[in-house]
Motif scaffolding. Sequence first.
Motif, PDB file in Angstrom:
ATOM      1  N   GLY A  60     -52.603 -28.051  94.584  1.00 21.29           N
ATOM      2  CA  GLY A  60     -52.805 -27.285  93.021  1.00 21.29           C
ATOM      3  C   GLY A  60     -53.750 -27.863  92.167  1.00 21.29           C
ATOM      4  N   ALA A  61     -53.847 -29.591  93.286  1.00 18.89           N
ATOM      5  CA  ALA A  61     -54.305 -30.235  91.679  1.00 18.89           C
ATOM      6  C   ALA A  61     -55.993 -29.584  92.214  1.00 18.89           C
ATOM      7  CB  ALA A  61     -54.925 -31.715  92.387  1.00 18.89           C
ATOM      8  N   CYS A  62     -56.387 -29.038  93.308  1.00 21.10           N
ATOM      9  CA  CYS A  62     -57.890 -29.014  93.383  1.00 21.10           C
ATOM     10  C   CYS A  62     -57.500 -27.377  92.878  1.00 21.10           C
ATOM     11  CB  CYS A  62     -57.866 -28.281  94.861  1.00 21.10           C
ATOM     12  SG  CYS A  62     -58.686 -29.831  96.455  1.00 21.10           S
ATOM     13  N   ARG A  63     -56.664 -26.691  92.172  1.00 22.69           N
ATOM     14  CA  ARG A  63     -57.008 -26.252  91.641  1.00 22.69           C
ATOM     15  C   ARG A  63     -57.808 -25.702  90.093  1.00 22.69           C
ATOM     16  NH1 ARG A  63     -57.428 -21.686  88.676  1.00 22.69           N
ATOM     17  NH2 ARG A  63     -56.054 -20.328  87.934  1.00 22.69           N
ATOM     18  N   LEU A  64     -57.057 -26.787  89.947  1.00 25.13           N
ATOM     19  CA  LEU A  64     -56.608 -27.527  88.394  1.00 25.13           C
ATOM     20  C   LEU A  64     -57.761 -28.292  88.041  1.00 25.13           C
ATOM     21  CD1 LEU A  64     -54.780 -28.533  86.206  1.00 25.13           C
ATOM     22  CD2 LEU A  64     -53.690 -30.577  86.492  1.00 25.13           C
ATOM     23  N   HIS A  65     -58.619 -28.500  89.208  1.00 28.05           N
ATOM     24  CA  HIS A  65     -60.009 -29.110  88.307  1.00 28.05           C
ATOM     25  C   HIS A  65     -61.002 -28.397  89.928  1.00 28.05           C
ATOM     26  CE1 HIS A  65     -58.165 -32.825  86.551  1.00 28.05           C
ATOM     27  NE2 HIS A  65     -57.132 -33.169  87.609  1.00 28.05           N
ATOM     28  N   GLY A  66     -60.828 -27.571  90.219  1.00 31.49           N
ATOM     29  CA  GLY A  66     -61.792 -26.937  90.874  1.00 31.49           C
ATOM     30  C   GLY A  66     -62.935 -27.674  91.768  1.00 31.49           C
ATOM     31  N   ASN A  67     -62.062 -27.676  93.307  1.00 29.93           N
ATOM     32  CA  ASN A  67     -63.122 -28.430  94.083  1.00 29.93           C
ATOM     33  C   ASN A  67     -62.150 -27.859  95.333  1.00 29.93           C
ATOM     34  OD1 ASN A  67     -62.758 -30.280  96.470  1.00 29.93           O
ATOM     35  ND2 ASN A  67     -62.823 -31.768  94.929  1.00 29.93           N
ATOM     36  N   PRO A  68     -62.728 -26.830  95.804  1.00 29.43           N
ATOM     37  CA  PRO A  68     -63.082 -26.004  96.829  1.00 29.43           C
ATOM     38  C   PRO A  68     -63.108 -26.706  98.394  1.00 29.43           C
ATOM     39  CG  PRO A  68     -64.814 -25.014  95.541  1.00 29.43           C
ATOM     40  CD  PRO A  68     -64.209 -26.322  94.503  1.00 29.43           C
ATOM     41  N   GLY A  81     -53.630 -36.248  92.062  1.00 31.11           N
ATOM     42  CA  GLY A  81     -54.499 -35.262  92.155  1.00 31.11           C
ATOM     43  C   GLY A  81     -54.456 -34.723  90.834  1.00 31.11           C
ATOM     44  N   ARG A  82     -53.390 -34.627  89.514  1.00 27.87           N
ATOM     45  CA  ARG A  82     -53.378 -34.080  88.317  1.00 27.87           C
ATOM     46  C   ARG A  82     -54.710 -35.010  87.362  1.00 27.87           C
ATOM     47  NH1 ARG A  82     -49.125 -31.422  86.955  1.00 27.87           N
ATOM     48  NH2 ARG A  82     -47.433 -30.890  88.711  1.00 27.87           N
ATOM     49  N   ALA A  83     -54.768 -36.368  87.767  1.00 33.52           N
ATOM     50  CA  ALA A  83     -55.719 -37.071  86.601  1.00 33.52           C
ATOM     51  C   ALA A  83     -57.160 -36.971  86.906  1.00 33.52           C
ATOM     52  CB  ALA A  83     -54.975 -38.282  87.131  1.00 33.52           C
ATOM     53  N   VAL A  97     -47.531 -25.705  71.563  1.00 31.85           N
ATOM     54  CA  VAL A  97     -47.590 -26.330  72.131  1.00 31.85           C
ATOM     55  C   VAL A  97     -46.469 -26.356  73.361  1.00 31.85           C
ATOM     56  CG1 VAL A  97     -49.393 -28.924  71.702  1.00 31.85           C
ATOM     57  CG2 VAL A  97     -46.444 -28.706  71.212  1.00 31.85           C
ATOM     58  N   CYS A  98     -47.110 -27.190  75.103  1.00 30.76           N
ATOM     59  CA  CYS A  98     -46.132 -26.395  76.003  1.00 30.76           C
ATOM     60  C   CYS A  98     -45.609 -28.193  76.368  1.00 30.76           C
ATOM     61  CB  CYS A  98     -46.535 -25.605  76.780  1.00 30.76           C
ATOM     62  SG  CYS A  98     -45.261 -25.641  78.279  1.00 30.76           S
ATOM     63  N   SER A  99     -44.291 -27.634  76.696  1.00 33.24           N
ATOM     64  CA  SER A  99     -43.611 -29.317  77.292  1.00 33.24           C
ATOM     65  C   SER A  99     -44.506 -29.646  78.687  1.00 33.24           C
ATOM     66  CB  SER A  99     -41.881 -28.703  77.274  1.00 33.24           C
ATOM     67  OG  SER A  99     -41.783 -28.059  78.224  1.00 33.24           O
ATOM     68  N   CYS A 100     -45.363 -28.815  79.524  1.00 32.90           N
ATOM     69  CA  CYS A 100     -45.811 -29.147  80.583  1.00 32.90           C
ATOM     70  C   CYS A 100     -47.561 -30.001  79.996  1.00 32.90           C
ATOM     71  CB  CYS A 100     -45.887 -27.841  81.441  1.00 32.90           C
ATOM     72  SG  CYS A 100     -47.736 -26.923  80.999  1.00 32.90           S
ATOM     73  N   GLY A 101     -47.352 -29.724  79.259  1.00 30.77           N
ATOM     74  CA  GLY A 101     -48.779 -31.032  78.556  1.00 30.77           C
ATOM     75  C   GLY A 101     -49.767 -29.548  79.443  1.00 30.77           C
ATOM     76  N   ASN A 102     -49.754 -28.708  79.841  1.00 32.12           N
ATOM     77  CA  ASN A 102     -51.427 -28.182  80.270  1.00 32.12           C
ATOM     78  C   ASN A 102     -51.017 -28.470  82.163  1.00 32.12           C
ATOM     79  OD1 ASN A 102     -51.313 -26.432  78.083  1.00 32.12           O
ATOM     80  ND2 ASN A 102     -52.802 -27.587  77.279  1.00 32.12           N
ATOM     81  N   PHE A 103     -49.986 -29.177  82.610  1.00 35.62           N
ATOM     82  CA  PHE A 103     -49.928 -29.135  84.360  1.00 35.62           C
ATOM     83  C   PHE A 103     -49.209 -28.112  84.331  1.00 35.62           C
ATOM     84  CE2 PHE A 103     -52.328 -33.040  82.749  1.00 35.62           C
ATOM     85  CZ  PHE A 103     -52.978 -32.548  82.632  1.00 35.62           C
ATOM     86  N   TRP A 104     -49.434 -27.551  85.225  1.00 30.19           N
ATOM     87  CA  TRP A 104     -47.883 -27.233  86.479  1.00 30.19           C
ATOM     88  C   TRP A 104     -48.590 -26.531  87.632  1.00 30.19           C
ATOM     89  CZ3 TRP A 104     -51.283 -24.313  82.759  1.00 30.19           C
ATOM     90  CH2 TRP A 104     -51.764 -22.985  82.773  1.00 30.19           C
TER      91      TRP A 104
END
Length: 258
Positions: free
Chosen positions: A62-70, A33-35, A251-258
């Motif tokens: 959460g991944a849908c939020r990251l990639h905008g998939n309603p 999902g993150r990818a 930069v953040c340790s989460c690599g902007n994925f959270w």
Amino acid sequence: MVQQGRCLFASMQKDYGVVPDADHHACMVDLLGRAGHLEEALELVETMPLEPHGGVWGALLGACRLHGNPDIAEIAAKHLFELEPNSIGNYILLSNIYALAGRMEDVSRIRKLVRGKGMKKNPGCSWVEAKDGNIHEFYAGEMTHPKSKEIKKALEKLLDTLKREGYKPNLSSIVYDISDGEKEQVLKTHSEKLALSFGLLTTTAGSPIKIVKNLRVCEDCHLVMCGASRITKREIVLRDNMRFHHFRDGVCSCGNFW
Ligand SMILES: [Zn+2]
Ligand SMILES: [Zn+2]
């Protein structure tokens, strides 16, 4: 490292005889999902041999939020609403995804649903450790701290500096229907920004700033923390309700994925 993840997941059973459980599936869904492989993640959930739990569907949402998939978000949310009927976070997440996609009618439908169930969003609250070890508490939008005026002024100054270096407030972090100017004002009062400003004002130059927040950090605050760590040369540690974020040198340790 998606391909490596796929191989390891397959290898569990094939080479070691370990049958993946629901948690392993949740990890795999999270990775895919993150990818951005949302279809593949959904297919994995729908074909997994055991009943997916909230962690599995939550990773997908959460991944849908990251990639905008309603569309896929709706499927995940439907299951989450059944599995975790009292978790308001899932409703807020779905509502945010709708808002990002410009589906404001769906946003208000979810808001009505939440109101009908009598659920209330906890106000955002952040705690920061002062120089003397005392903990100071900040609520979003609240200006009751004795140093409020200085905190606000220092924050404005910090944001202005960041803006000169290219920072643009992330207005999509605010989902209600108000003007862009108003959104920018609301963003400025998020509790973690107040806590950051207080920390910068009151702790020794160069020392780390430690903040804890009760809710997930928003995109805009995350952006500001990154920038602030760079221009103030401070290490900022922000623990939100999901994970630790260590901001250092932009930069953040989460690599902007959270
Ligand atoms: Zn925020
Ligand atoms: Zn982070």
